[in-house]
Design a protein around this motif. Structure first.
Motif, short mmCIF file in Angstrom:
data_model
loop_
_atom_site.label_atom_id
_atom_site.label_comp_id
_atom_site.label_asym_id
_atom_site.label_seq_id
_atom_site.Cartn_x
_atom_site.Cartn_y
_atom_site.Cartn_z
N PRO A 15 22.59 -7.79 82.37
CA PRO A 15 21.67 -7.72 81.22
C PRO A 15 21.29 -9.11 80.70
O PRO A 15 22.03 -10.08 80.90
CB PRO A 15 22.49 -6.98 80.18
CG PRO A 15 23.90 -7.31 80.52
CD PRO A 15 23.94 -7.40 82.02
N ASP A 17 21.59 -10.92 77.74
CA ASP A 17 22.58 -10.64 76.70
C ASP A 17 22.51 -11.64 75.55
O ASP A 17 22.94 -12.79 75.68
CB ASP A 17 23.97 -10.66 77.34
CG ASP A 17 25.08 -10.25 76.40
OD1 ASP A 17 24.83 -10.02 75.21
OD2 ASP A 17 26.23 -10.18 76.87
N SER A 19 23.96 -10.76 72.57
CA SER A 19 24.91 -10.22 71.60
C SER A 19 25.72 -11.35 70.94
O SER A 19 25.90 -12.41 71.52
CB SER A 19 25.85 -9.22 72.29
OG SER A 19 26.55 -9.82 73.35
N SER A 53 17.74 -4.65 81.41
CA SER A 53 18.65 -4.40 80.29
C SER A 53 18.61 -5.56 79.30
O SER A 53 18.70 -6.72 79.69
CB SER A 53 20.09 -4.26 80.81
OG SER A 53 20.18 -3.25 81.77
N TRP A 55 20.44 -6.73 75.72
CA TRP A 55 21.51 -6.50 74.75
C TRP A 55 21.32 -7.40 73.55
O TRP A 55 21.36 -8.63 73.66
CB TRP A 55 22.87 -6.77 75.39
CG TRP A 55 23.26 -5.77 76.44
CD1 TRP A 55 22.55 -4.69 76.88
CD2 TRP A 55 24.46 -5.77 77.20
NE1 TRP A 55 23.24 -4.03 77.85
CE2 TRP A 55 24.42 -4.67 78.08
CE3 TRP A 55 25.57 -6.61 77.23
CZ2 TRP A 55 25.44 -4.38 78.96
CZ3 TRP A 55 26.59 -6.32 78.11
CH2 TRP A 55 26.52 -5.21 78.96
N ASN A 57 23.10 -6.48 70.58
CA ASN A 57 24.13 -5.92 69.70
C ASN A 57 24.88 -7.01 68.94
O ASN A 57 24.92 -8.16 69.33
CB ASN A 57 25.10 -5.05 70.49
CG ASN A 57 25.73 -5.79 71.66
OD1 ASN A 57 25.04 -6.18 72.60
ND2 ASN A 57 27.03 -5.97 71.61
N TRP A 83 17.42 -0.20 79.40
CA TRP A 83 18.59 -0.18 78.52
C TRP A 83 18.39 -1.20 77.42
O TRP A 83 18.22 -2.39 77.69
CB TRP A 83 19.84 -0.51 79.34
CG TRP A 83 21.14 -0.48 78.61
CD1 TRP A 83 21.36 -0.34 77.28
CD2 TRP A 83 22.44 -0.59 79.21
NE1 TRP A 83 22.69 -0.37 77.01
CE2 TRP A 83 23.39 -0.52 78.18
CE3 TRP A 83 22.89 -0.76 80.52
CZ2 TRP A 83 24.75 -0.60 78.41
CZ3 TRP A 83 24.25 -0.85 80.74
CH2 TRP A 83 25.16 -0.76 79.70
N ILE A 84 18.44 -0.73 76.18
CA ILE A 84 18.38 -1.61 75.02
C ILE A 84 19.60 -1.32 74.15
O ILE A 84 19.83 -0.18 73.75
CB ILE A 84 17.09 -1.40 74.19
CG1 ILE A 84 15.85 -1.65 75.04
CG2 ILE A 84 17.09 -2.31 72.96
CD1 ILE A 84 14.54 -1.31 74.32
N ASP A 85 20.36 -2.35 73.86
CA ASP A 85 21.52 -2.22 72.99
C ASP A 85 21.22 -2.94 71.68
O ASP A 85 21.15 -4.16 71.64
CB ASP A 85 22.76 -2.80 73.65
CG ASP A 85 24.04 -2.55 72.85
OD1 ASP A 85 23.94 -2.17 71.66
OD2 ASP A 85 25.12 -2.75 73.41
N SER A 87 23.06 -1.97 68.87
CA SER A 87 24.17 -1.53 68.04
C SER A 87 24.68 -2.67 67.16
O SER A 87 24.54 -3.84 67.47
CB SER A 87 25.30 -1.00 68.93
OG SER A 87 25.77 -2.00 69.81
N TYR A 108 21.24 2.18 72.49
CA TYR A 108 22.39 2.15 71.60
C TYR A 108 21.94 1.69 70.22
O TYR A 108 21.45 0.58 70.06
CB TYR A 108 23.46 1.19 72.12
CG TYR A 108 24.18 1.64 73.37
CD1 TYR A 108 24.05 2.93 73.88
CD2 TYR A 108 25.01 0.76 74.05
CE1 TYR A 108 24.72 3.33 75.02
CE2 TYR A 108 25.69 1.15 75.18
CZ TYR A 108 25.54 2.43 75.67
OH TYR A 108 26.22 2.82 76.80
#
Length: 185
Positions: A15, A17, A19, A53, A55, A57, A83-85, A87, A108
């Protein structure tokens, strides 16, 4: 790399990322370095990521203003985002921009501040959405909200096996004429 090769390889890409980066607004992604994982991210000739993806989060996002624009600058094929996060942010609603990613299968949203159960209805237009998380949002307290447990999934599977009949095989009439069965003597 042609489009078909991209579709075959990008699913396995790590991903993009962002986060735990204290991101307040989506535009911050342009100046922030993504986290590095065990496998390096692959990029197109234009420098954009080949992943599906994203992320985001554990940040402090409270809206998704300019999301589509920024994603199009980061990803070679944003239309294939699966995919997406989001959260553990501060989102109070489900931004309609998420409904523009028709290949989205994982979303998420747990641990945010989403208060209205009706917000979830926006996601009904996503034909591939298979995994949605909402726990840890104020909507958990709203009447009509219920999480799906492993036991619920097992019950649904048993119900499906008991109630959905297998498709009947139809034999064409002329096929029966050619193969009438055993001959009597």
């Amino acid at each position: 790399m042609n489009r078909q090769d991209y579709m075959n390889t990008s699913v396995q890409e790590p991903p993009l990322d962002y986060s735990f980066r204290s991101i307040h607004v989506i535009q911050d992604l342009m100046s922030e370095e993504p986290r590095t994982g065990l496998r390096p991210l692959r990029h197109s000739k234009s420098g954009k990521s080949l992943t599906q993806s994203l992320w985001l989060n554990n940040n402090v996002l409270n809206d998704l203003r300019d999301f589509s624009h920024v994603v199009s600058l980061l990803l070679e094929h944003p239309e294939n985002l699966a995919w997406i996060d989001l959260s553990f942010n501060d989102l109070t609603s489900i931004d309609p921009v998420l409904t523009t990613f028709f290949n989205l299968s994982v979303l998420y949203l747990h641990g945010n501040s989403i208060q209205r159960l009706g917000e979830v209805n926006k996601l009904a237009v996503l034909p591939r959405l298979r995994s949605l998380t909402l726990h840890g949002n104020p909507i958990e307290e709203e009447k009509g909200y219920s999480g799906v447990t492993k036991a619920d999934r097992a019950t649904a599977e048993v119900w499906k096996r008991m109630n959905i009949k297998p498709k009947k095989v139809r034999i064409k009439q002329n096929a029966l004429l050619r193969f009438p069965g055993p001959q009597q003597s």
